[in-house]
Design an enzyme around this catalytic site. Structure first.
Site, PDB file in Angstrom:
ATOM      1  N   LYS A   6       0.842  -1.202   0.000  1.00  0.00           N
ATOM      2  CA  LYS A   6       0.000   0.000   0.000  1.00  0.00           C
ATOM      3  C   LYS A   6       0.878   1.254   0.000  1.00  0.00           C
ATOM      4  CE  LYS A   6      -1.997   1.858   3.598  1.00  0.00           C
ATOM      5  NZ  LYS A   6      -2.763   2.006   4.835  1.00  0.00           N
ATOM      6  N   ASP A  21      -6.381   0.595   0.595  1.00  0.00           N
ATOM      7  CA  ASP A  21      -6.488   0.836   2.036  1.00  0.00           C
ATOM      8  C   ASP A  21      -7.877   0.388   2.483  1.00  0.00           C
ATOM      9  OD1 ASP A  21      -8.241   2.798   1.238  1.00  0.00           O
ATOM     10  OD2 ASP A  21      -7.233   4.444   2.271  1.00  0.00           O
TER      11      ASP A  21
END
Ligand code: SF4
Length: 266
Positions: free
Chosen positions: A157, A175
């Site tokens: 991420k 996310d």
């Protein structure tokens, strides 16, 4: 000189009169029988609507260099972007490069990071980041995913945030908002972020990945909240199989929508 052209204001499409089948029956919105072509068309249509709803979507962390973005993204775990943006001016001024982080005084660093929570672990990550960058990358932030994920505290991420926003390399940022929304859109039934990323990469053109991620995260922060999505005030209502999991009364839903200033940018 010609007059600047003001784009037309966004007009929200009329919401459906009743909740979608998936929401009515309480079944998961992901339909495994849907053809890949149909799902891709739905995804691209939704992406176009998101672009109209959130023309200002962007990375909400303040930064000027890849290193600043890398550090800010590591610090954003378990806190809001707004909180990170409050501490980073001091942090970036005190530690201008990787060598400065590598040689930082731990107590001083922890004091600066305190407002972001988990400050001991975050100080560890930032110190380790500085050391790893100095030892293995000449103090520079690498521009490849496979290198970025070898750095302490950096997962896919964070790596994709840095690639997409500091290096212009397209990346999907899976996310908590992103995962929740694409599941509500019925684009994937996966919970694992890497599997989600792989599946969504098939639906959205690569050159759109970074801006698409910002649009989805903006929508998650402002409209499609985890607990009470504002379905009755949502511009995606006509295309979303989860329409109806939140209030559909426009007046009730409108009150749930967060303005950019009020959004928690978590
Ligand atoms: S707010 Fe409701 S209609 Fe809009 S995307 Fe979320 S679940 Fe779908």
């Amino acid at each position: 000189m010609s007059e600047p052209v003001t784009p037309p204001a966004y007009t929200r499409p009329a919401a459906p009169r009743r909740p979608a089948r998936a929401a009515r029956l309480g079944v998961p919105p992901f339909d495994p029988e849907e053809s890949p072509l149909a799902r891709t068309r739905r995804a691209r249509r939704t992406n176009r609507e998101l672009a109209l709803i959130h023309p200002d979507a962007h990375c909400e962390l303040d930064f000027t260099t890849p290193l600043e973005l890398l550090v800010a993204t590591v610090l954003s775990a378990q806190t809001t972007d707004k909180t990170v943006n409050k501490v980073t001016p001091t942090l970036f001024a005190r530690y201008p490069d990787a060598a400065a982080y590598a040689g930082a005084d731990r107590a001083e660093l922890e004091e600066i990071l305190k407002p972001t929570g988990f400050f001991r672990a975050k100080a560890n990550s930032v110190l380790g980041l500085g050391q790893a960058l100095v030892e293995r990358f000449d103090g520079e932030v690498p521009a490849r995913l496979e290198d970025l994920v070898t750095l302490p505290g950096v997962g896919r991420k964070t790596a994709n945030v840095v690639l997409g926003n500091a290096f212009g390399v397209p990346g999907l940022t899976v996310d908590t908002h992103f995962g929740r929304l694409v599941r509500r859109f019925g684009w994937t039934g996966e919970e694992d972020p890497v599997k989600v990323e792989t599946e969504i990469a098939e639906l959205i053109p690569k050159k759109e990945w970074t801006i698409f991620s910002h649009r989805v995260i903006f929508h998650g922060r402002r409209v499609c909240h985890a607990k009470k999505p504002a379905c009755g005030a949502c511009g995606l209502a006509s295309w979303c199989p989860s329409y109806g999991i939140g209030p559909v009364d426009p007046q009730v839903a409108e009150k749930l929508v967060k303005t950019p200033a009020a959004s928690d940018t978590e």
